[in-house]
Design an enzyme around this catalytic site. Structure first.
Site, PDB file in Angstrom:
ATOM      1  N   GLY A  20      -3.392  -3.108 -15.292  1.00 21.51           N
ATOM      2  CA  GLY A  20      -4.615  -2.406 -15.658  1.00 21.51           C
ATOM      3  C   GLY A  20      -5.659  -3.406 -16.106  1.00 21.51           C
ATOM      4  O   GLY A  20      -5.699  -3.806 -17.257  1.00 21.51           O
TER       5      GLY A  20
ATOM      6  N   LYS B 211       0.822  -1.208   0.000  1.00 17.65           N
ATOM      7  CA  LYS B 211       0.000   0.000   0.000  1.00 17.65           C
ATOM      8  C   LYS B 211       0.863   1.269   0.000  1.00 17.65           C
ATOM      9  O   LYS B 211       1.906   1.299   0.658  1.00 17.65           O
ATOM     10  CB  LYS B 211      -0.904  -0.021   1.248  1.00 17.65           C
ATOM     11  CG  LYS B 211      -1.747   1.224   1.447  1.00 17.65           C
ATOM     12  CD  LYS B 211      -2.723   1.440   0.316  1.00 17.65           C
ATOM     13  CE  LYS B 211      -3.283   2.859   0.307  1.00 17.65           C
ATOM     14  NZ  LYS B 211      -3.966   3.178  -0.972  1.00 17.65           N
TER      15      LYS B 211
ATOM     16  N   ASN C  36     -12.037   4.450  -7.170  1.00 16.38           N
ATOM     17  CA  ASN C  36     -11.680   4.595  -5.764  1.00 16.38           C
ATOM     18  C   ASN C  36     -11.131   5.981  -5.510  1.00 16.38           C
ATOM     19  O   ASN C  36     -10.619   6.640  -6.408  1.00 16.38           O
ATOM     20  CB  ASN C  36     -10.686   3.519  -5.324  1.00 16.38           C
ATOM     21  CG  ASN C  36      -9.243   3.941  -5.518  1.00 16.38           C
ATOM     22  OD1 ASN C  36      -8.674   4.654  -4.692  1.00 16.38           O
ATOM     23  ND2 ASN C  36      -8.667   3.545  -6.644  1.00 16.38           N
TER      24      ASN C  36
ATOM     25  N   CYS D 124      -0.832   9.195  -8.375  1.00 16.70           N
ATOM     26  CA  CYS D 124      -2.045   9.008  -7.576  1.00 16.70           C
ATOM     27  C   CYS D 124      -3.031  10.127  -7.876  1.00 16.70           C
ATOM     28  O   CYS D 124      -2.736  11.302  -7.633  1.00 16.70           O
ATOM     29  CB  CYS D 124      -1.744   8.987  -6.078  1.00 16.70           C
ATOM     30  SG  CYS D 124      -3.270   8.792  -5.119  1.00 16.70           S
TER      31      CYS D 124
ATOM     32  N   LYS E 283       6.116   4.753 -11.290  1.00 21.76           N
ATOM     33  CA  LYS E 283       4.745   4.395 -11.694  1.00 21.76           C
ATOM     34  C   LYS E 283       4.092   5.552 -12.435  1.00 21.76           C
ATOM     35  O   LYS E 283       3.898   6.638 -11.881  1.00 21.76           O
ATOM     36  CB  LYS E 283       3.916   4.018 -10.472  1.00 21.76           C
ATOM     37  CG  LYS E 283       2.533   3.497 -10.859  1.00 21.76           C
ATOM     38  CD  LYS E 283       1.961   2.642  -9.779  1.00 21.76           C
ATOM     39  CE  LYS E 283       0.577   2.132 -10.141  1.00 21.76           C
ATOM     40  NZ  LYS E 283      -0.005   1.372  -9.042  1.00 21.76           N
TER      41      LYS E 283
ATOM     42  N   VAL F  92      -9.366   6.527  -2.246  1.00 12.37           N
ATOM     43  CA  VAL F  92      -8.850   6.239  -0.909  1.00 12.37           C
ATOM     44  C   VAL F  92      -7.980   7.394  -0.408  1.00 12.37           C
ATOM     45  O   VAL F  92      -8.097   7.810   0.747  1.00 12.37           O
ATOM     46  CB  VAL F  92      -8.066   4.902  -0.906  1.00 12.37           C
ATOM     47  CG1 VAL F  92      -7.346   4.705   0.416  1.00 12.37           C
ATOM     48  CG2 VAL F  92      -9.007   3.745  -1.188  1.00 12.37           C
TER      49      VAL F  92
HETATM   50  C1  LIG Z   1      -8.552   0.778  -3.950  1.00 19.12           C
HETATM   51  C2  LIG Z   1      -7.292   1.077  -4.729  1.00 19.12           C
HETATM   52  C3  LIG Z   1      -6.203   1.688  -4.085  1.00 19.12           C
HETATM   53  C4  LIG Z   1      -5.041   1.984  -4.793  1.00 19.12           C
HETATM   54  N1  LIG Z   1      -3.973   2.547  -4.135  1.00 19.12           N
HETATM   55  C5  LIG Z   1      -2.803   2.763  -4.815  1.00 19.12           C
HETATM   56  C6  LIG Z   1      -1.638   3.251  -4.131  1.00 19.12           C
HETATM   57  O1  LIG Z   1      -1.646   3.466  -2.909  1.00 19.12           O
HETATM   58  N2  LIG Z   1      -0.499   3.468  -4.864  1.00 19.12           N
HETATM   59  C7  LIG Z   1      -0.450   3.211  -6.214  1.00 19.12           C
HETATM   60  O2  LIG Z   1       0.592   3.405  -6.841  1.00 19.12           O
HETATM   61  N3  LIG Z   1      -1.534   2.722  -6.876  1.00 19.12           N
HETATM   62  C8  LIG Z   1      -2.695   2.499  -6.212  1.00 19.12           C
HETATM   63  N4  LIG Z   1      -3.783   1.974  -6.889  1.00 19.12           N
HETATM   64  C9  LIG Z   1      -3.673   1.690  -8.338  1.00 19.12           C
HETATM   65  C10 LIG Z   1      -3.333   0.214  -8.606  1.00 19.12           C
HETATM   66  O3  LIG Z   1      -2.089  -0.132  -8.062  1.00 19.12           O
HETATM   67  C11 LIG Z   1      -3.342  -0.072 -10.118  1.00 19.12           C
HETATM   68  O4  LIG Z   1      -2.391   0.779 -10.737  1.00 19.12           O
HETATM   69  C12 LIG Z   1      -4.679   0.170 -10.774  1.00 19.12           C
HETATM   70  O5  LIG Z   1      -5.727  -0.232  -9.937  1.00 19.12           O
HETATM   71  C13 LIG Z   1      -4.821  -0.502 -12.137  1.00 19.12           C
HETATM   72  O6  LIG Z   1      -4.748  -1.902 -12.041  1.00 19.12           O
HETATM   73  P1  LIG Z   1      -6.055  -2.853 -11.929  1.00 19.12           P
HETATM   74  O7  LIG Z   1      -7.003  -2.425 -12.988  1.00 19.12           O
HETATM   75  O8  LIG Z   1      -5.542  -4.234 -12.104  1.00 19.12           O
HETATM   76  O9  LIG Z   1      -6.601  -2.613 -10.574  1.00 19.12           O
HETATM   77  C14 LIG Z   1      -4.958   1.677  -6.190  1.00 19.12           C
HETATM   78  C15 LIG Z   1      -6.044   1.062  -6.822  1.00 19.12           C
HETATM   79  C16 LIG Z   1      -7.209   0.746  -6.117  1.00 19.12           C
HETATM   80  C17 LIG Z   1      -8.351   0.085  -6.832  1.00 19.12           C
END
Ligand SMILES: Cc1cc2nc3c(=O)[nH]c(=O)nc-3n(C[C@H](O)[C@H](O)[C@H](O)COP(=O)(O)O)c2cc1C
Ligand SMILES: Cc1cc2nc3c(=O)[nH]c(=O)nc-3n(C[C@H](O)[C@H](O)[C@H](O)COP(=O)(O)OP(=O)(O)OC[C@H]3O[C@@H](n4cnc5c(N)ncnc54)[C@H](O)[C@@H]3O)c2cc1C
Ligand code: FES
Lengths: 303, 254
Positions: free
Chosen positions: A243, A45, A69, A130, A165, A71
């Site tokens: 993604g 996280k 989200n 973010c 990232k 958060v």
């Molecule tokens: C609830 C939630 C919290 C996230 N928190 C972070 C974070 O703290 N740092 C970060 O770099 N990405 C964060 N992300 C992004 C994910 O790491 C990822 O880049 C993004 O969700 C795309 O991948 P996915 O479609 O497989 O979820 C978060 C995504 C979600 C859904």
């Protein structure tokens, strides 16, 4: 036997499957469901210098084939991570990558400095994308000069692999990718969430407390794949792709587009065992296709 | 231990036009369930229901390996779950969340509204085992919404309020005459719409009665991985799925 090992800037992962920051807690949340030692890596996280309470509830909205989200990087700060959480999780035989965040360059640097010399942490993910914080965050990742500045500043203090990232909320992601490569990034991970919004027609109000939030899940997969492919053709450093990956086939598509490793994100919420299933599915795909080394898949798109 | 487990639908028992009991059966043993625990249910073959749905455990039968849920059909997921044929496959992630603290040899008042009656059969059963006396107070709009009274009556006295006066006392739960002697109770447990729980906990706190409230925040994962389900507490934002769903009302800053 298929070789599943991949290499991110000299750092060997036992397989290309890792878990995405913010979707896997600190790994412990999944201990009941899977053997964490099997993962290629865990991106924990997002961490900041100090405690952050994050945004107000509601922070989540389900959308077609995905979710928003907001958060807002809730976490107890880097010191709490290093003193309390890391000692509990370092026992796993997998790479733990801290995901570091800040509102100004100095914050990123201060967090990175604390990670210098920590035994067992062999790389970090520099999150400049973010969308859910008011200051900093994505602001760094949508302008080339600031992306370069923060990467350089962290590079100066941190000598192990830095994975930057990237944000998909830009006109040309290859420019930012090339910029951070030039600034000393060892790898790029992409994509973070796409800026989105949900409205409740019945109340005429936004669903999220922050009005806008980050879209993830299968809804963003085609955009993410396109960006991985573009970046693959623009830089030489390895790519960690993500993604909307929901299964082994999705993961293989990201590797064919140019990813050396992949991150599983939102899918963890729906099936907490999915990351391990994806490892098995990649191996099965290799066997069925006569592939002896998973590295053959990287950028293997036939055009 | 938390796990993902495959079940099949044994039966769907409609209680009125908007709520039903969903009984699921498994080949393997059911995990131990504490009163207040919930499950994250995957709605099968529903492309428009992306995430699992959090639902409290209503009852469990370890002899026959069945687990049941009391569900109000309020949206696409809960409507689809209610329309499954017997024999359909459903997988759930469970047991999740914390549980109520049941008291020994005391006098307990359980206040429920809407779908917030679901966790209370298991709680009342446990209270009775611990020699505590149970009184329920259920609030609804009209008599048609009051269901499962006989089931609840097995473990305690059931009081009812309806907004239209069609059953029990007329009005909101907090207007019920049981509140005239509220200090008779050692503890109040409540689950239901936030405004109801807030009103109940206010009365409890002003009478120095312990009040435990079970929250129903929207969730993405249900096991602490996403931080989407938070509620503000005296300790900061806490996840309802791991630190809750049951909170001492004094800790909540809602
Ligand atoms: C609830 C939630 C919290 C996230 N928190 C972070 C974070 O703290 N740092 C970060 O770099 N990405 C964060 N992300 C992004 C994910 O790491 C990822 O880049 C993004 O969700 C795309 O991948 P996915 O479609 O497989 O979820 C978060 C995504 C979600 C859904
Ligand atoms: C710990 C916990 C335990 C629960 N236990 C039960 C239970 O035992 N029985 C039961 O019937 N329900 C229970 N719920 C509520 C249940 O999860 C929601 O009603 C369900 O997720 C709605 O899904 P849907 O697809 O039918 O509705 P959707 O189509 O997703 O939404 C329909 C409408 O309901 C609203 N809504 C969605 N989720 C919630 C929620 N969690 N709380 C309030 N409003 C919501 C939406 O904003 C929308 O307006 C519980 C929730 C939690 C968090
Ligand atoms: S629902 Fe994901 S942390 Fe509570």
């Amino acid at each position: 036997m298929v070789n599943l090992n991949v290499d991110i800037a000299g750092l060997k992962l036992k397989n290309p499957v890792t878990t995405a920051s913010g979707t896997f807690g600190f790994g412990e949340e999944f201990e009941d469901f899977i053997d964490l030692n099997k993962l290629g890596g865990i991106f924990v996280k997002g961490l900041t210098l100090h405690n952050r309470e994050g945004n107000d509830y509601p922070r989540m909205a389900e959308t077609p084939s995905g979710m928003l989200n907001a958060v807002g990087l809730q976490n107890k700060g880097i010191d709490y991570f290093l003193n309390t959480i890391y000692p509990r999780i370092k026992k796993w035989d997998t790479e733990i990558f801290p995901n570091i965040n800040g509102s100004v360059v100095e914050d990123y640097v201060a967090v990175a400095e604390k990670l210098v010399g920590v035994e067992g942490i062999n790389g970090l993910e520099l999150n400049i994308s973010c969308p859910n914080v008011k200051e900093g965050g994505m602001a760094f990742g949508v302008s080339c000069p600031s992306a370069i500045a923060v990467t350089k500043a962290v590079r100066d203090v941190y000598d192990k692999p830095i994975i930057v990232k990237l944000s998909p909320n830009v006109t040309d992601i290859t420019e930012i990718a090339k910029g951070v490569e030039g600034a000393g990034a060892d790898s790029v991970s992409l994509v973070n969430t796409l800026l989105g919004m949900a409205i409740d027609a019945a109340t005429k109000k936004p669903v999220l407390s922050t009005i806008t939030g980050g879209l993830s899940g299968p809804a963003i997969k085609p955009v993410a794949l396109r960006m991985v492919w573009q970046v693959y053709n623009a830089v030489k450093i390895p790519i960690v792709g993500m993604g909307g990956i929901m299964n082994g086939t999705d993961a293989i598509e990201f590797m064919l587009a140019g990813s050396t490793a992949i991150q599983v994100g939102t899918a963890n919420f729906i099936d907490p065992q999915i990351s391990i299933k994806i490892i098995d599915e990649i191996e099965a795909y290799c066997i069925n296709n006569g592939i002896t080394d998973v590295n053959e898949l990287i950028g293997g798109l036939i055009t | 231990m938390k796990r993902v487990q495959d079940f099949t639908v044994i039966e769907t028992q409609w209680l009125n036009s908007t709520s039903y009991l969903l009984v699921l059966g498994s080949q393997s043993n059911i995990e131990e369930i504490r009163p207040g625990n919930f499950a994250e249910i995957k709605v099968p073959d529903a492309a428009d229901v992306f995430l699992r749905r959090p639902i409290s455990v209503y009852d469990v039968d370890h002899q026959n390996n069945t687990i049941s849920f009391y569900i109000k059909a309020i949206g696409k997921g809960t409507i689809k779950l209610g329309a499954l044929d017997n024999g359909s496959k459903v997988d759930i992630v469970y047991p999740l969340g914390n549980s109520f603290n049941s008291i020994e040899s005391g006098n307990a008042l359980i206040i429920g509204g809407g779908s917030g009656i679901a966790p209370f059969t298991l709680l009342a059963e446990e209270l009775k085992e611990k020699n505590s006396k149970v009184t329920y107070l259920f609030g609804a709009r009209t008599s048609e919404d009051i269901v499962l009274q006989d089931e609840f009556a097995k473990h305690g006295n059931v009081l009812v309020t309806t907004e239209d006066g069609s059953l029990g006392e007329k009005g909101l739960v907090t207007q019920h005459s049981v509140f005239n002697n509220i200090t008779d109770f050692d503890i109040i447990y409540t689950c239901g719409p936030d405004p109801m729980m807030k009103a109940v906990s206010k009365i409890a706190e002003s009478n120095d009665i312990v009040c435990e409230a079970s929250l129903e925040n929207m969730m993405a994962c249900g096991f602490g991985a996403c931080l989407c389900c938070v509620t503000p507490t005296v300790r900061g934002n806490e996840c309802v799925c791991t630190e809750g769903p049951v909170f001492n009302s004094k800790d909540l800053k809602w």
